[in-house]
Design a protein around this motif. Structure first.
Motif, mmCIF file in Angstrom:
data_model
loop_
_atom_site.group_PDB
_atom_site.id
_atom_site.type_symbol
_atom_site.label_atom_id
_atom_site.label_comp_id
_atom_site.label_asym_id
_atom_site.label_seq_id
_atom_site.Cartn_x
_atom_site.Cartn_y
_atom_site.Cartn_z
ATOM 1 N N ARG A 84 -14.880 -18.831 -30.061
ATOM 2 C CA ARG A 84 -16.342 -18.806 -30.013
ATOM 3 C C ARG A 84 -16.907 -20.204 -29.766
ATOM 4 N N VAL A 85 -16.361 -21.221 -30.439
ATOM 5 C CA VAL A 85 -16.838 -22.592 -30.261
ATOM 6 C C VAL A 85 -16.553 -23.056 -28.835
ATOM 7 N N ALA A 86 -15.347 -22.807 -28.340
ATOM 8 C CA ALA A 86 -14.994 -23.210 -26.973
ATOM 9 C C ALA A 86 -15.887 -22.506 -25.956
ATOM 10 N N ARG A 87 -16.130 -21.223 -26.149
ATOM 11 C CA ARG A 87 -17.007 -20.467 -25.237
ATOM 12 C C ARG A 87 -18.428 -21.007 -25.295
ATOM 13 N N TYR A 88 -18.920 -21.319 -26.491
ATOM 14 C CA TYR A 88 -20.277 -21.831 -26.648
ATOM 15 C C TYR A 88 -20.441 -23.179 -25.936
ATOM 16 N N LEU A 89 -19.434 -24.046 -26.066
ATOM 17 C CA LEU A 89 -19.491 -25.366 -25.440
ATOM 18 C C LEU A 89 -19.080 -25.337 -23.966
#
Length: 155
Positions: A84-89
């Motif tokens: 989720r963090v990688a997708r968000y960034l």
């Protein structure tokens, strides 16, 4: 479906959020108990910012990520999950997604420092969250949380 947040230690990074197109939060100083840093990384551009709670620039953020940014990303991964963090960034990482791996991939693009104008807002949100810890435990609704719909009827 979002999985619940995993428990994490709050001493180093007491506040982290994915909002306003950034991963942002508050990171404790390793050398001064009375100092915290407000750190953030923008999605896509990876522009970063890190300053103290009284708007002094972080001494370690000289053209590249300081130590506060990977610490923030590690806690974001614990709280929200690596994918989720990688997708968000908007970071392309394979296999096991960690905060260190995300920070490495972003730093390879040689991101530029961003202005620290959002630091006051982030710190204000952090202080608001701290205020909830001072409330006495109760099952009565909090007026400012009334806009959340009930999840199910109580019998």
């Amino acid at each position: 479906m979002l999985l619940p947040a995993r428990p994490r230690k709050l001493a180093k990074v007491p506040f982290v959020e994915l909002t306003d197109g950034r991963v942002q939060g508050v990171v404790s100083s390793g050398s001064d108990l009375g100092r915290v840093y407000v750190s953030s990384v923008e999605a896509s551009s990876y522009a970063f910012s890190c300053s103290t709670n009284n708007n002094r620039p972080c001494g370690g953020a000289r053209g590249t990520f300081c130590n506060h940014i990977p610490a923030l990303l590690n806690e974001a991964v614990l709280q929200y999950g690596g994918e989720r963090v990688a997708r968000y960034l908007r970071v392309d990482v394979a296999d096991e997604v960690t905060g260190q791996l995300i920070a490495l991939e972003m730093s390879n693009t040689q991101p530029t420092p961003a202005d620290s104008s959002a630091a006051a807002t982030v710190f204000s949100r952090f202080l608001r969250h701290l205020a909830y810890l001072e409330l006495t435990p109760t099952t009565a609704p909090l007026p400012e949380m009334q806009w959340f719909p009930p999840t199910r009827a109580v019998v």
